[in-house]
Structures are given as structure tokens and as C-alpha cells.
Motif scaffolding. Structure first.
Motif, mmCIF file in Angstrom:
data_model
loop_
_atom_site.group_PDB
_atom_site.id
_atom_site.type_symbol
_atom_site.label_atom_id
_atom_site.label_comp_id
_atom_site.label_asym_id
_atom_site.label_seq_id
_atom_site.Cartn_x
_atom_site.Cartn_y
_atom_site.Cartn_z
ATOM 1 N N SER A 142 -56.259 -2.455 1.636
ATOM 2 C CA SER A 142 -55.469 -2.149 2.828
ATOM 3 C C SER A 142 -56.344 -1.795 4.024
ATOM 4 C CB SER A 142 -54.519 -0.977 2.532
ATOM 5 O OG SER A 142 -55.257 0.194 2.206
ATOM 6 N N ASP A 143 -57.645 -1.629 3.799
ATOM 7 C CA ASP A 143 -58.544 -1.221 4.870
ATOM 8 C C ASP A 143 -59.201 -2.389 5.592
ATOM 9 O OD1 ASP A 143 -58.065 1.450 4.474
ATOM 10 O OD2 ASP A 143 -59.727 1.719 3.062
ATOM 11 N N TYR A 144 -58.911 -3.627 5.163
ATOM 12 C CA TYR A 144 -59.525 -4.776 5.829
ATOM 13 C C TYR A 144 -58.643 -6.009 5.691
ATOM 14 C CZ TYR A 144 -60.808 -6.487 1.164
ATOM 15 O OH TYR A 144 -60.766 -6.934 -0.133
ATOM 16 N N THR A 145 -58.941 -6.971 6.516
ATOM 17 C CA THR A 145 -58.333 -8.293 6.377
ATOM 18 C C THR A 145 -59.446 -9.312 6.227
ATOM 19 O OG1 THR A 145 -58.305 -8.608 8.782
ATOM 20 C CG2 THR A 145 -56.319 -7.699 7.769
ATOM 21 N N THR A 146 -59.136 -10.430 5.619
ATOM 22 C CA THR A 146 -60.125 -11.489 5.443
ATOM 23 C C THR A 146 -59.970 -12.513 6.564
ATOM 24 O OG1 THR A 146 -60.136 -11.219 3.040
ATOM 25 C CG2 THR A 146 -60.995 -13.283 3.914
ATOM 26 N N VAL A 147 -61.109 -12.832 7.206
ATOM 27 C CA VAL A 147 -61.109 -13.830 8.283
ATOM 28 C C VAL A 147 -62.028 -14.968 7.871
ATOM 29 C CG1 VAL A 147 -60.606 -12.167 10.113
ATOM 30 C CG2 VAL A 147 -62.990 -12.603 9.494
ATOM 31 N N THR A 148 -61.790 -16.132 8.414
ATOM 32 C CA THR A 148 -62.610 -17.291 8.079
ATOM 33 C C THR A 148 -64.067 -17.049 8.473
ATOM 34 O OG1 THR A 148 -62.078 -18.249 10.228
ATOM 35 C CG2 THR A 148 -60.723 -18.947 8.353
ATOM 36 N N PRO A 149 -65.024 -17.588 7.705
ATOM 37 C CA PRO A 149 -64.831 -18.409 6.500
ATOM 38 C C PRO A 149 -64.575 -17.587 5.239
ATOM 39 C CG PRO A 149 -67.146 -18.311 7.038
ATOM 40 C CD PRO A 149 -66.434 -17.576 8.154
ATOM 41 N N ASN A 150 -65.078 -16.364 5.165
ATOM 42 C CA ASN A 150 -64.739 -15.455 4.055
ATOM 43 C C ASN A 150 -65.357 -14.090 4.338
ATOM 44 O OD1 ASN A 150 -63.818 -14.431 1.596
ATOM 45 N ND2 ASN A 150 -65.640 -15.119 0.471
ATOM 46 N N ALA A 151 -65.071 -13.561 5.504
ATOM 47 C CA ALA A 151 -65.648 -12.281 5.915
ATOM 48 C C ALA A 151 -64.567 -11.216 5.979
ATOM 49 C CB ALA A 151 -66.319 -12.417 7.280
ATOM 50 N N ALA A 239 -73.410 -6.574 14.839
ATOM 51 C CA ALA A 239 -73.631 -8.019 14.864
ATOM 52 C C ALA A 239 -73.814 -8.672 13.504
ATOM 53 C CB ALA A 239 -74.851 -8.311 15.732
ATOM 54 N N ALA A 240 -73.282 -8.089 12.439
ATOM 55 C CA ALA A 240 -73.334 -8.777 11.148
ATOM 56 C C ALA A 240 -72.642 -10.132 11.282
ATOM 57 C CB ALA A 240 -72.650 -7.938 10.075
ATOM 58 N N PRO A 241 -73.148 -11.154 10.619
ATOM 59 C CA PRO A 241 -72.561 -12.499 10.792
ATOM 60 C C PRO A 241 -71.136 -12.606 10.263
ATOM 61 C CG PRO A 241 -74.160 -12.470 8.999
ATOM 62 C CD PRO A 241 -74.293 -11.157 9.701
ATOM 63 N N ARG A 242 -70.400 -13.507 10.875
ATOM 64 C CA ARG A 242 -69.063 -13.827 10.350
ATOM 65 C C ARG A 242 -69.289 -14.733 9.153
ATOM 66 N NH1 ARG A 242 -63.776 -15.503 14.000
ATOM 67 N NH2 ARG A 242 -62.357 -15.947 12.256
ATOM 68 N N ASN A 243 -69.574 -14.104 8.034
ATOM 69 C CA ASN A 243 -70.170 -14.755 6.877
ATOM 70 C C ASN A 243 -69.155 -15.363 5.913
ATOM 71 O OD1 ASN A 243 -69.654 -12.539 4.585
ATOM 72 N ND2 ASN A 243 -70.142 -11.502 6.514
ATOM 73 N N ASN A 244 -69.712 -16.137 4.985
ATOM 74 C CA ASN A 244 -68.874 -16.729 3.936
ATOM 75 C C ASN A 244 -69.146 -16.082 2.587
ATOM 76 O OD1 ASN A 244 -71.375 -17.735 3.152
ATOM 77 N ND2 ASN A 244 -70.983 -19.804 3.938
#
Length: 306
Positions: A142-151, A239-244
Motif C-alpha cells: 500500500s506504500d507504493y505503486t508500480t510504474v513502467t517498466p517495473n519500478a 535520481a534513481a533510474p526508472r528501472n526494470n
């Protein structure tokens, strides 16, 4: 210690400028006899054409009252109207604080937390409340959502509308300077995988300007590697990458980073930590590509180093 703590309690702040000559000298004496002096009409040497003359006058006064000419000047900043000097006598402090060209004179190596442990009963050591820690914790779904590609995007991103803001900017073309405890070489998302997933075409630079020594005359930086964990955490949040890889994403996941290990932890309690921060700020200020400078460190009371 009682006066510092009492002033903070009653006024909400403490400043060496508002303290007596004797009190300032006492703190200098307890802090390896090292004092920091800011002089001239501006902090910038380029804006004071007579900065060398003023500096020479200050050193002459110190030599006169200290009765010696050697091992007085510890450092002279090439960009700032600021020097670090050795002072042993109270008469020297009194004379210097009367000089019109001196903006401030403060203890440069007074360790508040070390002295609190010796003479007080309320404060913890700087390391025990330093913000350090490499521990990991499993996140509640409940503390996060998943965004593309898998972050993972934390709940706070939605609260501050960061995800929608990515439609306008993801930080591409912007360089952020980070002054903290460094970045862990074991965190690949802030290393070899800095460009991962939807993050691309950017760079991360890691620098170290901290001298890990209790002796003010020591030189030699101990590298850029984070030994605390706080700097790694702050750089990741920025600035951590929007990672997979299923890991948290940073606010500006396409921004460049220039990181500095300037201190051992977030409490700037001593000469080398305060000096490291000064050097980091100066170098980042002289770096024309840096548009934002972030520092999440500080001290229990106000101290200057410019």
C-alpha cells in the motif's frame, strides 16, 4: 555546554557572534586551537581587490598577540575570503574581534557532541543520531505503486503529484549536485546501471573531499564511497533510474548527478566535516553544468565557513 544548550532552549538558536570573547576563546581552545575567520566586505575573493592585504593584516595581529610566526595559518581559501588559523591566547581573540574587516571569528573544530558526552547528560553522540544505516525493509504494497517498466513509485510521489509532473520533465538535461556522505559503490543503480529502464543518456560523477581524521592538520581525502548510507539514500531519492528491476525510482530519473562525500554522517561536528562541505559547495558552485545543489546535513547550531 550549559550555555549553548540553554541559549538554544530559550532562543531556539545559538550563534558564536553573540557570545563573549572569553566564551569563543574557550571553545577555540577546546577545539584544537583552530579558528575560522571570514573577512572583507564579501565572501567572494574576486569581489574584494584588497583581500590579500586584509588577510596579511589579520595574520600580523595573530603573530603579534601569539608571539610567534610559525604554524599559525592552517589554510587560506583560494575562492573565499576565509582562513583557518591557530589561536592559543584569549588576547588574540579580543584583538581580532575588534578588527573592522573581520566578518566573523568562530571555533573551527569544536566538537559539540563530544563535549556533551564529557560534560552533559542530554545529547547523544553524533554517530548515534547520524542518519546512518544500510538496513533494508520490505515495503508494504500500500506504500507504493508500480510504474513502467517495473519500478516502484512511493506513496509520496502521488501526494506531491510527481508522477503527473513527469509529463513535463523527468530531469533530462539537468545536473544535480549532492553534498552528503557519498554513494555506495555496491549500489549499481547509482553506478553501472545508472542508465536502466526508462533512464538513459545521463551521467553520475562521484567525488570525495572528506578527510577522515581527528587531527586538523591531516590531509588526504578518503574517497567517494559512502560509509554511512545517508548519501546513497538521498542520491537515490533524487535520481534513481526508472528501472526494470522492481526498485524505487527517483524524482528526477533522467537527471545527471555529481555527488560529494563531504562528511562521515549528517551531523557536521568538527573541522574536517565542515571543511569538506565548504569545499564541495565551492566546487559545485564553480561547476557551470550544475543547476541544483542539495544538502541534507547540518549542525545543532549556526556555524559559518565562507
Amino acid at each position: 555546554m550549559k550555555k549553548i544548550n540553554g541559549t538554544i532552549k530559550t532562543k531556539g538558536r545559538f550563534s558564536w557572534k553573540e557570545s563573549s570573547d572569553h566564551f569563543v576563546w574557550s571553545a577555540i581552545f577546546q577545539g584544537n586551537h583552530i579558528a575560522s575567520i571570514g573577512f572583507g566586505s564579501s565572501f567572494d575573493r574576486n569581489l574584494d581587490s584588497n583581500n590579500k592585504t586584509i588577510e596579511a593584516e589579520i595574520l600580523k595581529v595573530i603573530e603579534q598577540y601569539e608571539g610567534k610566526t610559525e604554524r599559525i595559518l592552517l589554510s587560506s581559501d583560494q575562492y573565499l575570503n576565509q582562513i583557518d588559523v591557530v589561536i592559543e591566547k584569549q588576547e588574540t581573540v579580543i584583538a581580532l574581534r575588534k578588527m573592522k574587516n573581520i566578518r566573523y571569528l568562530e571555533p573551527a573544530d569544536y566538537h559539540y557532541f563530544e563535549n556533551e558526552r564529557k560534560y552533559g547528560t542530554t545529547a547523544k553522540s553524533s554517530s548515534s543520531s547520524s542518519g546512518c544505516g544500510f538496513e533494508s525493509t520490505a515495503l508494504n504494497a500500500s506504500d507504493y505503486t508500480t510504474v513502467t517498466p517495473n519500478a516502484k513509485a512511493p506513496w509520496s510521489f502521488a501526494k506531491h503529484d510527481i508522477i503527473n509532473a513527469w509529463n513535463y520533465s523527468t530531469g533530462a538535461g539537468v545536473t544535480i549536485g549532492v553534498i552528503d556522505s557519498g554513494v555506495s559503490p555496491e549500489q549499481t543503480l547509482l553506478g553501472s546501471s545508472f542508465n536502466n529502464g526508462l533512464s538513459s543518456g545521463r551521467t553520475i560523477s562521484k567525488n570525495g573531499v572528506y578527510v577522515d581524521s581527528v587531527w586538523p592538520w591531516s590531509t588526504g581525502y578518503d574517497g567517494s564511497a559512502d560509509q554511512c548510507g545517508h548519501g546513497t539514500s538521498m542520491a537515490s531519492a533524487m535520481a534513481a533510474p526508472r528501472n526494470n528491476l522492481g526498485q524505487p525510482v527517483g524524482v528526477a530519473y533522467n537527471a545527471n548527478l555529481v555527488t560529494y562525500r563531504a562528511a562521515s554522517n549528517v551531523v557536521l561536528d568538527g573541522y574536517h566535516e565542515q571543511n569538506g562541505v565548504k569545499i564541495a559547495f565551492t566546487e559545485l558552485g564553480n561547476n557551470t553544468s550544475v543547476k541544483i545543489i542539495s544538502m541534507s546535513m547540518g549542525h545543532i547550531f549556526f556555524c559559518r565557513k565562507n
